[in-house]
Design an enzyme around this catalytic site. Sequence first.
Site, PDB file in Angstrom:
ATOM      1  N   ASP A 111     -53.312 -27.833 -20.899  1.00 25.24           N
ATOM      2  CA  ASP A 111     -54.124 -27.475 -19.518  1.00 25.24           C
ATOM      3  C   ASP A 111     -53.824 -25.608 -19.911  1.00 25.24           C
ATOM      4  O   ASP A 111     -52.782 -25.282 -21.071  1.00 25.24           O
ATOM      5  CB  ASP A 111     -53.212 -27.189 -17.970  1.00 25.24           C
ATOM      6  CG  ASP A 111     -53.987 -26.631 -16.306  1.00 25.24           C
ATOM      7  OD1 ASP A 111     -53.763 -24.727 -16.924  1.00 25.24           O
ATOM      8  OD2 ASP A 111     -54.082 -27.658 -16.411  1.00 25.24           O
ATOM      9  N   ILE A 112     -55.083 -24.748 -19.731  1.00 25.79           N
ATOM     10  CA  ILE A 112     -54.882 -23.130 -20.140  1.00 25.79           C
ATOM     11  C   ILE A 112     -54.063 -22.849 -19.379  1.00 25.79           C
ATOM     12  O   ILE A 112     -53.855 -21.305 -19.632  1.00 25.79           O
ATOM     13  CB  ILE A 112     -56.725 -22.867 -20.376  1.00 25.79           C
ATOM     14  CG1 ILE A 112     -56.822 -22.342 -18.857  1.00 25.79           C
ATOM     15  CG2 ILE A 112     -56.999 -23.776 -21.391  1.00 25.79           C
ATOM     16  CD1 ILE A 112     -57.907 -22.028 -19.018  1.00 25.79           C
ATOM     17  N   ASN A 152     -54.969 -33.906  -8.086  1.00 24.65           N
ATOM     18  CA  ASN A 152     -55.491 -32.764  -6.798  1.00 24.65           C
ATOM     19  C   ASN A 152     -56.984 -32.974  -6.462  1.00 24.65           C
ATOM     20  O   ASN A 152     -57.981 -33.381  -7.290  1.00 24.65           O
ATOM     21  CB  ASN A 152     -55.669 -31.733  -7.540  1.00 24.65           C
ATOM     22  CG  ASN A 152     -53.879 -30.217  -7.728  1.00 24.65           C
ATOM     23  OD1 ASN A 152     -53.392 -30.827  -7.080  1.00 24.65           O
ATOM     24  ND2 ASN A 152     -54.119 -29.921  -8.341  1.00 24.65           N
ATOM     25  N   GLY A 170     -55.903 -27.626  -4.073  1.00 25.69           N
ATOM     26  CA  GLY A 170     -56.230 -26.726  -5.776  1.00 25.69           C
ATOM     27  C   GLY A 170     -57.249 -27.754  -6.255  1.00 25.69           C
ATOM     28  O   GLY A 170     -56.865 -26.700  -8.296  1.00 25.69           O
ATOM     29  N   GLN A 171     -58.132 -28.433  -5.936  1.00 29.44           N
ATOM     30  CA  GLN A 171     -58.872 -29.228  -7.132  1.00 29.44           C
ATOM     31  C   GLN A 171     -59.690 -27.412  -7.570  1.00 29.44           C
ATOM     32  O   GLN A 171     -60.357 -27.524  -6.976  1.00 29.44           O
ATOM     33  CB  GLN A 171     -59.653 -29.852  -7.393  1.00 29.44           C
ATOM     34  CG  GLN A 171     -60.380 -31.218  -8.195  1.00 29.44           C
ATOM     35  CD  GLN A 171     -60.886 -32.545  -7.872  1.00 29.44           C
ATOM     36  OE1 GLN A 171     -60.911 -32.586  -6.572  1.00 29.44           O
ATOM     37  NE2 GLN A 171     -61.394 -32.792  -8.439  1.00 29.44           N
ATOM     38  N   HIS A 222     -58.739 -35.607 -13.308  1.00 31.52           N
ATOM     39  CA  HIS A 222     -58.150 -35.644 -13.844  1.00 31.52           C
ATOM     40  C   HIS A 222     -56.562 -35.373 -13.407  1.00 31.52           C
ATOM     41  O   HIS A 222     -56.114 -35.023 -12.368  1.00 31.52           O
ATOM     42  CB  HIS A 222     -57.967 -34.077 -14.720  1.00 31.52           C
ATOM     43  CG  HIS A 222     -58.217 -32.973 -13.467  1.00 31.52           C
ATOM     44  ND1 HIS A 222     -59.491 -32.599 -13.095  1.00 31.52           N
ATOM     45  CD2 HIS A 222     -57.044 -32.231 -13.353  1.00 31.52           C
ATOM     46  CE1 HIS A 222     -59.805 -31.514 -11.989  1.00 31.52           C
ATOM     47  NE2 HIS A 222     -58.054 -31.045 -11.966  1.00 31.52           N
ATOM     48  N   HIS A 253     -52.907 -34.604 -14.139  1.00 29.42           N
ATOM     49  CA  HIS A 253     -51.894 -33.224 -14.273  1.00 29.42           C
ATOM     50  C   HIS A 253     -50.632 -33.923 -14.748  1.00 29.42           C
ATOM     51  O   HIS A 253     -50.179 -34.949 -13.710  1.00 29.42           O
ATOM     52  CB  HIS A 253     -51.852 -32.171 -13.782  1.00 29.42           C
ATOM     53  CG  HIS A 253     -52.701 -31.384 -13.119  1.00 29.42           C
ATOM     54  ND1 HIS A 253     -53.178 -30.186 -13.925  1.00 29.42           N
ATOM     55  CD2 HIS A 253     -53.848 -31.912 -12.494  1.00 29.42           C
ATOM     56  CE1 HIS A 253     -54.269 -29.701 -13.033  1.00 29.42           C
ATOM     57  NE2 HIS A 253     -53.906 -30.646 -12.182  1.00 29.42           N
TER      58      HIS A 253
END
Length: 119
Positions: free
Chosen positions: A35-36, A92, A98-99, A105, A107
């Site tokens: 994750d960035i 999410n 929070g998507q 995907h 997390h």
Amino acid sequence: MAGEPQADCLFCKIVAGEVPATVVRETETTVAFRDINPQAPSHVLVIPKAHYADAADLAAGAPQLAADVLREAGQIAADEKVVESGYRVVFNTGAGAGQTVFHAHAHVLGGRGLQWPPG
């Protein structure tokens, strides 16, 4: 159409190699990358290569692919050495949850205490 790459989807572009990502695992059906904006010492996203808007869409449209994502989440936790200390797998679904990228995907978070309930 579900499953088909979307031209405006960041994660479809990562799958196609058009946008760089720090890939940590890749299978025939999934890609996992860091994750960035990590929320834990270990924070990896696992995505299906096929485009589905969210976890519910993925589960309804491609249950085997949903299972592939979950299996890879477990493998990422093992690779990141967070199985014993515990880890969280989060999907999410919807902007209110929070998507921000509407490509399903998971997390995978670990490496620190994860309080419950989250946010």
